[in-house]
Design an enzyme around this catalytic site. Structure first.
Site, mmCIF file in Angstrom:
data_model
loop_
_atom_site.group_PDB
_atom_site.id
_atom_site.type_symbol
_atom_site.label_atom_id
_atom_site.label_comp_id
_atom_site.label_asym_id
_atom_site.label_seq_id
_atom_site.Cartn_x
_atom_site.Cartn_y
_atom_site.Cartn_z
ATOM 1 C CG HIS A 157 -2.108 -0.932 1.233
ATOM 2 N ND1 HIS A 157 -2.593 -1.668 1.962
ATOM 3 C CD2 HIS A 157 -1.786 -2.328 0.096
ATOM 4 C CE1 HIS A 157 -3.861 -2.460 1.667
ATOM 5 N NE2 HIS A 157 -3.438 -2.626 0.349
ATOM 6 C CB CYS A 214 1.595 16.548 -8.905
ATOM 7 S SG CYS A 214 0.360 17.499 -8.889
HETATM 8 P P1 CNA Z 1 -6.787 -3.553 10.443
HETATM 9 O O1 CNA Z 1 -8.160 -3.636 9.803
HETATM 10 O O2 CNA Z 1 -7.146 -2.129 11.017
HETATM 11 O O3 CNA Z 1 -6.936 -4.726 10.727
HETATM 12 C C1 CNA Z 1 -5.961 -5.156 12.398
HETATM 13 C C2 CNA Z 1 -6.044 -6.101 12.332
HETATM 14 O O4 CNA Z 1 -4.734 -6.515 13.608
HETATM 15 C C3 CNA Z 1 -7.348 -6.683 13.200
HETATM 16 O O5 CNA Z 1 -8.275 -7.533 12.943
HETATM 17 C C4 CNA Z 1 -6.920 -6.680 14.397
HETATM 18 O O6 CNA Z 1 -8.070 -7.285 15.517
HETATM 19 C C5 CNA Z 1 -5.775 -7.249 14.764
HETATM 20 N N1 CNA Z 1 -4.797 -6.621 15.681
HETATM 21 C C6 CNA Z 1 -4.917 -5.554 16.428
HETATM 22 N N2 CNA Z 1 -3.511 -5.528 17.427
HETATM 23 C C7 CNA Z 1 -3.324 -6.644 17.326
HETATM 24 C C8 CNA Z 1 -2.373 -7.013 18.334
HETATM 25 N N3 CNA Z 1 -1.658 -6.408 18.664
HETATM 26 N N4 CNA Z 1 -2.105 -8.810 18.168
HETATM 27 C C9 CNA Z 1 -3.016 -9.412 17.344
HETATM 28 N N5 CNA Z 1 -3.988 -9.190 16.206
HETATM 29 C C10 CNA Z 1 -3.933 -7.590 16.637
HETATM 30 O O7 CNA Z 1 -5.768 -3.230 9.558
HETATM 31 P P2 CNA Z 1 -5.197 -4.609 7.759
HETATM 32 O O8 CNA Z 1 -3.400 -4.099 7.880
HETATM 33 O O9 CNA Z 1 -5.841 -5.227 7.811
HETATM 34 O O10 CNA Z 1 -5.641 -3.313 7.228
HETATM 35 C C11 CNA Z 1 -5.156 -3.159 5.989
HETATM 36 C C12 CNA Z 1 -4.953 -1.128 6.073
HETATM 37 C C13 CNA Z 1 -4.751 -1.208 7.729
HETATM 38 C C14 CNA Z 1 -3.765 -1.198 4.809
HETATM 39 O O11 CNA Z 1 -4.385 -0.006 4.155
HETATM 40 C C15 CNA Z 1 -3.036 -0.210 6.368
HETATM 41 O O12 CNA Z 1 -2.516 1.249 5.319
HETATM 42 C C16 CNA Z 1 -3.836 0.575 6.674
HETATM 43 N N6 CNA Z 1 -3.132 0.995 7.858
HETATM 44 C C17 CNA Z 1 -1.960 1.082 8.224
HETATM 45 C C18 CNA Z 1 -1.278 1.697 9.444
HETATM 46 C C19 CNA Z 1 0.832 1.803 9.783
HETATM 47 O O13 CNA Z 1 0.751 2.116 8.983
HETATM 48 N N7 CNA Z 1 0.513 0.938 10.599
HETATM 49 C C20 CNA Z 1 -2.178 1.688 10.601
HETATM 50 C C21 CNA Z 1 -3.128 1.489 10.336
HETATM 51 C C22 CNA Z 1 -4.103 1.913 9.529
#
Ligand code: CNA
Length: 440
Positions: free
Chosen positions: A268, A276
């Protein structure tokens, strides 16, 4: 993507009603971002464009709109009767135009149909049912964590693919999207969005860039440190076991942990540059955006005809509505053998901290159904959905209940703790601690 195959003697699918076999001929799919909008070959000069819901591919390799496919098949009686519907409204993808019935794929050894399905899934962000190829399967002695540990220690497992999501970075202080209470989607009230995903929707951001930039300030790289999960991936790489690290995260923590660029697919995108949105000029230095984030202003393009205009700059992040970077498809082909006849390289898939709600990444787990798959997440995800409107969940997703058919293991725990436990079981704790101590 060309799915050509000259083995024309292969009978690769069959109309179950007429008992007719069909030969494989050239199947060509269009492999760039514009695949969802190609011109019908019979409608001249692009007067009729195909999109997701009206495209039909004749298995002779031509692509037509629904209006023309029937004429095309009449013109080519006996040869051109099987079509694959690409529209989401069509549950039965392969259809015989001769008898107006569905076509069953009968020869499981023929990979071409799976290639077509792979390509379909990759480019249309959804999934299709397919047959499990039993011939290349790796079988775990025990379908549990100990079985995975034994498999890694056996030396048979040499090409691990890791797929991560926002959950792996939560411990560093960056919230994920979908966790109840703490996830970003539950904490966007201040933005008064029409729907939570709007914060990542390219069309919405172009109209309300200030909302995205307010959010970006809070997650801009430089403020956060990698977590044990990031160092676990680095350790796999140091041990020569990491084939690829596909991350959905944009926080660059894999890079900071030292995962080599050659092993990394930031599916991503990330904050490693900007572009731009009007003239598409690429800025390799993210500082052009950083200055504005620091001063809470919106960055605009500073080159060519855009000078003095409000041509919005955005970081190299893939927003909803954007295509994934080409490296994603390239590595997918290399790692999972999609679109060639070789045995896929990936011999273990480890999925950590993602809800698998975003395609095409979510469909990646389909490609690894022949190898053990380990999910480390505090909830079960990626299991086939029974909900008709849920396109993200994959048909060959995780199945933690059918050990005879699947090698799927789920560690339902905090991912940082689970990874440390796994490292201990693998007897890698000293090396892991050394790695972390070196990095501090
Ligand atoms: P999501 O949809 O928020 O899923 C996160 C998953 O991880 C969920 O199933 C949670 O239950 C699980 N989870 C959270 N914390 C823990 C933990 N400590 N231990 C075990 N499981 C846990 O996020 P996805 O990554 O699936 O969605 C994709 C999106 C999120 C992408 O487009 C990213 O760019 C986007 N994103 C990225 C960031 C980052 O770069 N850190 C932050 C927030 C969102």
């Amino acid at each position: 993507m060309s799915l050509d195959n000259n083995k024309s003697e292969n009978k690769y699918c069959k109309c179950i009603h007429k008992n007719v076999n069909y030969n494989k001929v050239n199947i060509t799919l269009y492999d760039n971002e514009k695949i969802t909008l190609v011109n019908c070959e019979l409608c001249q000069e692009g007067t009729k464009q195909l999109n997701l819901n009206n495209a039909v591919i004749c298995l002779c390799g031509s692509m037509f709109c629904i209006d023309h496919i029937k004429q095309h098949s009449k013109d080519n009686v006996d040869q051109h009767n099987v079509v694959a519907y690409f529209g989401r409204d069509h549950n039965d993808r392969f259809h015989c135009l001769k008898c107006e019935n569905n076509v069953q794929i009968v020869d499981k050894d023929i990979v071409d149909i799976n290639d077509l399905i792979d390509a379909y899934e990759m480019f249309y962000n959804t999934s299709l049912p397919r047959q499990l190829d039993q011939s290349n399967r790796v079988i775990l002695d025990q379908v549990n964590v100990d079985g995975i540990v034994k498999y890694i220690q056996s030396g048979q497992c040499k090409n691990i693919v890791v797929l991560t999501g926002a959950g792996v970075s939560v411990a560093s202080g960056i919230p994920d999207y979908r966790s109840p209470k703490t996830g970003l989607y539950n904490n966007l009230q201040q933005f008064k969005l029409p729907y939570p995903e709007a914060i990542c929707d390219i069309d919405y951001i172009k109209i309300h860039p200030e909302l995205f930039y307010t959010l970006a300030k809070g997650i801009f790289p430089g403020q956060f440190k990698p977590t044990p999960v990031h160092y676990f991936i680095k350790l796999l790489s140091d041990k020569g076991l990491l084939l690829r690290d596909y991350t959905q995260n944009i926080d660059t923590l894999e890079r900071i942990a030292g995962v080599p660029e050659s092993k990394l697919v930031e599916a991503h995108g990330s904050f490693n540059g900007a572009y731009c949105t009007v003239c598409q000029h690429r800025y390799s230095d993210i500082s052009i955006i950083k200055q504005h984030i620091d001063s809470s202003t919106i960055p605009y393009c500073t080159v060519g005809e855009c000078i003095g205009k409000s041509s919005l700059l955005l970081p190299n992040i893939v927003f909803y509505g954007d295509s994934l970077p080409p490296i994603f498809n390239r590595c997918l082909l290399q790692d999972f053998g999609v679109n060639n006849n070789t045995t896929p390289k990936c011999d273990l898939l480890i999925v950590i901290g993602t809800s698998l709600k975003v395609n095409p990444i979510a469909s990646m787990i389909n490609f690894a159904q022949h190898v053990p798959r380990l999910l480390i997440n505090n909830e079960a995800v990626g299991c086939p959905s029974t909900h008709p409107s849920d396109y993200t969940v994959v048909s060959n997703g995780f199945n933690f209940n059918n050990q005879q058919q699947y090698n799927d293991v789920h560690i339902s725990d905090d991912c940082q703790k689970a990874v440390k436990d796994l490292i201990e079981k693998l007897n890698w704790t000293n090396e892991f601690n050394n790695l972390i101590n070196k990095s501090i």
